[in-house]
Motif scaffolding. Structure first.
Motif, PDB file in Angstrom:
ATOM      1  N   ALA A 208       0.994  -1.307   0.160  1.00 15.33           N
ATOM      2  CA  ALA A 208      -0.043  -0.071   0.027  1.00 15.33           C
ATOM      3  C   ALA A 208       0.920   1.273   0.083  1.00 15.33           C
ATOM      4  N   CYS A 209       2.126   1.196   0.788  1.00 16.74           N
ATOM      5  CA  CYS A 209       2.710   2.381   0.766  1.00 16.74           C
ATOM      6  C   CYS A 209       3.371   2.624  -0.690  1.00 16.74           C
ATOM      7  N   HIS A 210       3.857   1.502  -1.322  1.00 16.45           N
ATOM      8  CA  HIS A 210       4.298   1.746  -2.552  1.00 16.45           C
ATOM      9  C   HIS A 210       3.284   2.334  -3.796  1.00 16.45           C
ATOM     10  N   ASP A 211       2.091   1.706  -3.610  1.00 16.58           N
ATOM     11  CA  ASP A 211       1.054   2.230  -4.631  1.00 16.58           C
ATOM     12  C   ASP A 211       0.791   3.557  -4.355  1.00 16.58           C
ATOM     13  N   HIS A 212       0.397   4.293  -2.943  1.00 16.39           N
ATOM     14  CA  HIS A 212       0.360   5.450  -2.817  1.00 16.39           C
ATOM     15  C   HIS A 212       1.411   6.571  -3.198  1.00 16.39           C
ATOM     16  N   ALA A 213       2.754   5.997  -2.974  1.00 18.34           N
ATOM     17  CA  ALA A 213       3.833   6.774  -3.148  1.00 18.34           C
ATOM     18  C   ALA A 213       3.971   7.055  -4.792  1.00 18.34           C
ATOM     19  N   LEU A 214       3.669   6.145  -5.617  1.00 18.69           N
ATOM     20  CA  LEU A 214       3.761   6.003  -7.007  1.00 18.69           C
ATOM     21  C   LEU A 214       2.534   7.085  -7.519  1.00 18.69           C
ATOM     22  N   ARG A 215       1.426   7.001  -6.990  1.00 19.82           N
ATOM     23  CA  ARG A 215       0.111   7.957  -7.454  1.00 19.82           C
ATOM     24  C   ARG A 215       0.509   9.368  -6.874  1.00 19.82           C
ATOM     25  N   ALA A 216       1.356   9.423  -5.605  1.00 16.79           N
ATOM     26  CA  ALA A 216       1.773  10.712  -5.284  1.00 16.79           C
ATOM     27  C   ALA A 216       2.792  11.550  -6.200  1.00 16.79           C
ATOM     28  N   ARG A 217       3.728  10.502  -6.586  1.00 14.64           N
ATOM     29  CA  ARG A 217       4.659  11.004  -7.666  1.00 14.64           C
ATOM     30  C   ARG A 217       4.024  11.564  -8.997  1.00 14.64           C
ATOM     31  N   ASP A 218       2.967  10.673  -9.566  1.00 16.46           N
ATOM     32  CA  ASP A 218       2.397  11.222 -10.638  1.00 16.46           C
ATOM     33  C   ASP A 218       1.624  12.447 -10.621  1.00 16.46           C
ATOM     34  N   ALA A 219       0.873  12.589  -9.287  1.00 19.48           N
ATOM     35  CA  ALA A 219       0.082  13.752  -9.123  1.00 19.48           C
ATOM     36  C   ALA A 219       1.120  14.895  -8.971  1.00 19.48           C
ATOM     37  N   ALA A 220       2.129  14.848  -8.104  1.00 22.93           N
ATOM     38  CA  ALA A 220       3.124  15.951  -7.984  1.00 22.93           C
ATOM     39  C   ALA A 220       3.920  16.343  -9.347  1.00 22.93           C
ATOM     40  N   ALA A 221       4.007  15.294 -10.196  1.00 19.63           N
ATOM     41  CA  ALA A 221       4.523  15.953 -11.500  1.00 19.63           C
ATOM     42  C   ALA A 221       3.535  16.413 -12.312  1.00 19.63           C
TER      43      ALA A 221
END
Length: 1024
Positions: free
Chosen positions: A445-458
């Motif tokens: 779950a940590c990995h999934d949300h971290a990747l989504r956070a990166r995409d949103a921030a980008a």
């Protein structure tokens, strides 16, 4: 009386100008320098051509450029042998005389440690916190420090600068009254602004500001809150707070002047994008509408840049009306939080606080660790709502996360709306959700949300959002054991945080990177970087990051053997987290448990571990629960093996990633305590594999120690321990390396070098307050220490043996003789002759010797639990003390000296200094100094004294090579205190003082040398 810290004038200069405001001890300093000379004290009109030697022009009046040039020309014409010192309250205008040096107020001010010594030694005020406060108020101004000391003997800090106090009177009469009007006016304005720079005061005032700085009325200051990340940082200054307080009382600014001053300051800070200070000054100018606009547009950036306190002040003042705003200052940070109504708005006397300001207020409160107030501000906005705006959701979730209330954090975070996942608030919501999953150990779950956070921030391109996203990716990499990825992601995150001027996130990143260094057992680097991490967290106002940085610094200090400072750091972290009401108290409690367990403070350690387990287990905080439970298991392993094994298994069941190593080690150690060799071996194998996987050198070293306890063959055990010792030394963990060295020296068949290293290591551990033995070993035999350096004493389990216990002086003398022979056998006939020289009856003497031996053994082993030859071997013909079972300070001293010399010969100078310094400290007096007339002690006494003089001279040489002149002198003077006729020592002292330009001290040293040589019939002199 201490006035300054400048011990000698700068060497090699003909002329010296000493410039500072009254009360910096200028004249006192010059008189102390020239105590051994006969200077000419003059004024500006003295005929300088008649001066020979030292010339002192005291209390030089203010000079214009023409007068200064004329005086400089007169000084330039003086003979080369004449040296001049000019003492003035005002800086020198224009060109200085040739070959001149300048000392100003910055050189003469007392540093904080000296302020502490002055308050303690002269006024009986022995408090580090008080010393810190006095140094802050006075900036080390010597006279103000002494005035503060006198006042604080009966008064308080709050009244220190009040009218009628000695400090107020001194500052008013001797400082402010003599200032030119432009300087006094600028000082008053600076007192109102608190922190300023040349750019802020403007070109017309820059010259005046420089004059105030050079005379010590204005001192360097750290950047004000919210100034993080300026590309071109100004040189910040502040008036001495005590002086500014007196100036404000004597000449308060008119209300209109004060408002205009703050309005101008707000405009300047806004132009520099220092939003926190712009908000602060706009509020104090009384312009509430402009303050609210700044908060709405730039308040979040102000919080991120380290200005959370200023934002809290402003929102609080706006919510309570104009009257509060006009009086807003630093004290307003304790004001209450505005209360929102059902529509999310707070009521004040003149206006309602907008929801955006409530969100901002809650964010600022959470950053500063006022978590209960933050929840009181944010929670009503979320009441009875199934979904939350992302800005509210992440702020509320972050607050619960900081409290380590993960269920509540997940509830808030998962209610956040993610409509497009391309806004800053949505990216931050995803990042904090990933962090919450990291804390409970959910890697996927940590990995999934971290990747989504990166995409949103980008998608936003916002650096603050990108920094948070890459922190989330770094946390996942740590959970997955990906060290390289963890390092890479933190580096990227820090770059974005600095680009965003996000001090709060940067402090979090620096604190977290310390954890990585500790996990990789890079302890010296972690200790060095912890200084910056703590400073960054303090400057940012980020209470959570400060707690983490302090805990990590505490662990680094503990590993490096600095246990006192480690405990202070841990206690400070605990206090901060307790004030915040945070479950992260578990981190501080765990490190305190570790430190106290090292020291053998078992009850205190157990209490800390148990409280940490409760705090961490309340809401599933695995990152702290596992280390606390593992530490508790190891602590009680020998007291309650069954409970210890349950604790260890619980830790192992809930551990993942790098935490698995510590849990598996706990499983192994509790198995050893329970006598389960097979389980211990399996745990050692698994712990070693986990440590290698996660690049955990500390875990690997401990796994090797554990393996050694599962091996029967001494050679294989020695191999495992030797590798563990090498690994610990490579990490810089001195106490752990010493612990293993102790074990190596106690193995059957240990070499002489291993036994020597074991004794030295045991002494080092004891000096650090660490138990060298495991609990099962300590129960087998009492620890018997024999002290012969200085006063003879026997100490059993830290309790001195009273004189009455011996019942016989001859039994005591017998032990002294055997100890002096250092383990060598002494014939019974020789002992009889030494103890009863006038008795020729051999049978009677033999009986007396047997009685003395029996008495001595009963003193050393009063409960008679041990074999009779445990401490003293006895054969029909001879006796000998057993140094393996007696802790003899003389043996340890000689062993440390020998090891230090060998380290020096191997060019391992830092290690040599540490070992030799320990030996030098151990030498508290000559052997049996309290019984100087026993002839049999003379050879041992002379040998030990000669060794002491050699190693102390070597320490002086090593200090001199490092340029540590005072340290080298200290060692040489210790030599001369033991042997006042040591000619080489006298010459080295004189040479060091001459090289340092300390000619008055060198002259006195020559006089001592000449007198000592004359005493022994040598008419030797040293000329300058």
């Amino acid at each position: 009386m201490a006035f300054t810290t400048v011990a000698e004038p700068p060497p090699g200069r003909r002329h010296l100008l000493v410039t500072a405001a009254p009360g910096f001890g200028k004249s006192w300093l010059v008189r102390s320098w020239l105590a051994d000379h006969s200077p000419t004290w003059a004024d500006g009109d003295t005929d300088l051509s008649a001066v020979d030697g030292w010339l002192v022009v005291d209390d030089l009046p203010p000079l214009d450029h023409a007068a200064a040039s004329a005086l400089a020309a007169r000084l330039d014409r003086l003979p080369a042998a004449t040296r001049a010192v000019l003492v003035s309250r005002t800086p020198w205008p224009g060109r200085l005389p040739a070959d001149s040096a300048v000392l100003d107020a910055h050189d003469l001010a007392l540093p904080e440690p000296t302020v502490g010594r002055v308050l303690a030694e002269q006024y009986g005020l022995d408090s580090p916190d008080l010393a810190r406060a006095v140094h802050e108020l006075t900036a080390g101004w010597p006279s103000l420090v002494h005035l503060a000391g006198r006042h604080l003997q009966t008064g308080t800090l709050a009244t220190l600068c009040a009218p009628g106090t000695p400090l107020h009177g001194y500052a008013a009469e001797h400082v402010l009254a003599h200032l030119p009007v432009p300087q006094r006016r600028l000082l008053g304005r600076l007192g109102e602004l608190e922190t300023a720079c040349e750019e802020l005061v403007g070109p017309r005032e820059r010259g005046t500001l420089r004059l105030l700085a050079r005379t010590g009325l204005v001192v360097p200051a750290g950047a004000p809150p919210g100034a993080y990340g300026l590309t071109s940082a100004p040189h910040w200054l502040r008036p001495v707070p005590a002086l500014a307080a007196v100036a404000r009382q004597r000449e308060p600014l008119a209300a209109a002047t004060r408002r205009r001053l703050h309005a101008d300051a707000a405009a300047w800070h806004a132009g520099q994008r220092i939003w926190a200070q712009a908000i602060r000054h706009r509020l104090r100018s009384g312009d509430l509408a402009a303050t609210a606009e700044l908060l709405r547009e730039h308040g979040s950036a102000a919080v991120a840049a380290g200005g959370a306190g200023e934002v809290i002040d402003a929102v609080t003042a706006l919510s309570t009306g104009p009257d509060a705003a006009r009086g807003a200052n630093a004290d307003s940070r304790s004001a209450s939080t505005p209360s929102p109504d059902a529509h999310g708005r707070g009521d004040g006397p003149s206006r309602r606080t907008e929801v955006s300001l409530l969100l901002l207020h809650g964010e600022a409160l959470a950053v500063t660790g006022r978590l209960d107030e933050a929840l009181a501000c944010l929670t009503p906005l979320a009441a009875s709502r199934d979904t939350l705006e992302p800005g509210l959701a992440w702020r509320l979730g972050q607050t619960y996360y900081s409290r380590a209330e993960h269920r509540a954090a997940f509830d808030a975070l998962t209610r956040g709306r993610l409509d497009r996942a391309d806004t800053v608030d949505e990216a931050l919501l995803l990042s904090w959700t990933a962090a919450a999953y990291w804390s409970v150990g959910d890697r996927d779950a940590c990995h999934d949300h971290a990747l989504r956070a990166r995409d949103a921030a980008a998608a936003t391109g916002d650096d603050r959002a990108l920094a948070a996203a890459h922190v989330a990716l770094a946390l996942h990499a740590a959970l997955a054991g990906d060290r390289a990825g963890n390092t890479e992601q933190y580096a990227i995150a820090l770059g974005h945080a600095e680009a965003a001027r996000d001090a709060v996130q940067a402090a979090r990143i620096r604190s977290n990177r310390l954890s990585q260094l500790l996990e990789e057992a890079r302890f010296p680097q972690a200790l060095a970087e912890s200084v910056d991490a703590v400073a960054a967290a303090e400057a940012s106002g980020n209470a959570t990051a400060l707690t983490v940085a302090l805990v990590n610094r505490s662990e680094a200090l503990s590993r490096m053997g600095l246990l006192d400072e480690a405990e202070r750091c841990g206690e400070r972290a605990l206090a901060i987290s307790q004030r915040a009401g945070s479950g992260k108290t578990a981190y501080a409690l765990t490190i305190l448990g570790d430190v106290r367990a090292r020291r053998g403070q078992r009850s205190l350690a157990r209490a800390a571990y148990e409280e940490a387990v409760r705090a961490a287990d309340t809401d599933g905080m695995q990152q702290c629960f596992v280390p606390a439970m593992a530490g508790l298991a190891c602590l009680v392993a020998y007291d309650d093996p069954a409970t210890a094994r349950r604790h260890a298994q619980t830790a192992a069941a809930r551990a993942n990633g790098p935490l698995a190593t510590r849990a598996l080690l706990a499983v192994g150690w509790t198995a050893v305590a329970a006598g389960d060799g097979a389980a211990a071996t399996e745990a050692a194998d698994r712990a070693e594999s986990s440590a290698r996987l996660h690049r955990d050198r500390a875990g690997l070293a401990e796994a090797l120690e554990l393996r050694a306890d599962t091996i029967d063959r001494p050679s294989a055990r020695r191999t495992a321990l030797a590798e563990a010792a090498r690994t610990w030394r490579a990490t810089g963990a001195r106490l752990d390396a010493d612990r293993v060295a102790c074990r190596l020296g106690q193995l059957p068949g240990a070499s002489a070098e291993e036994q020597l290293a074991s004794r030295v290591a045991r002494a080092s551990l004891e000096a650090a307050g660490v138990l060298a033995s495991t609990p099962d070993e300590t129960a087998s035999a009492p620890h018997v220490a024999v002290r012969v350096l200085g006063r003879f004493e026997v100490v059993i389990d830290e309790t001195p043996v009273p004189g009455a216990a011996w019942r016989s002086r001859k039994a005591q003398d017998l032990l002294r003789i055997l100890v002096a022979r250092r383990g060598r056998r002494v014939a019974r006939e020789e002992l009889a002759a030494l103890l009863w020289p006038d008795d020729d009856d051999h049978h009677r003497v033999a009986h007396r010797l047997s009685v003395a031996l029996s008495t001595m053994r009963s003193v050393l082993d009063p409960d008679r639990r041990l074999p009779t030859d445990h401490y003293v071997f006895a054969t029909p013909t001879a006796l000998a003390a057993d140094p393996a079972h007696l802790d003899i300070d003389l043996d340890t001293f000689l062993a440390e000296a020998d090891m230090g010399r060998r380290l020096h010969d191997q060019r391992r100078h830092p290690e040599a200094r540490e070992v030799l310094a320990a030996a030098e400290r151990r030498y508290t007096g000559d052997v049996f100094e309290d019984e100087p007339y026993d002839d049999w002690a003379v050879p041992t006494r002379e040998e030990a004294r000669a060794v002491y003089l050699r190693i102390t001279r070597l320490l002086a040489t090593l200090a001199g090579q490092r340029g540590a002149v005072d340290e080298a002198l200290d060692y040489l003077l210790r030599i001369l205190s033991r042997d006042p006729y040591d000619e080489a020592g006298h010459r080295e002292v004189i040479a060091l003082l001459d090289a340092a330009g300390r000619h008055g001290e060198a002259r006195r040293a020559r006089q001592r040398y000449t007198a000592a040589m004359r005493d022994i019939g040598r008419d030797t002199e040293i000329t300058a």
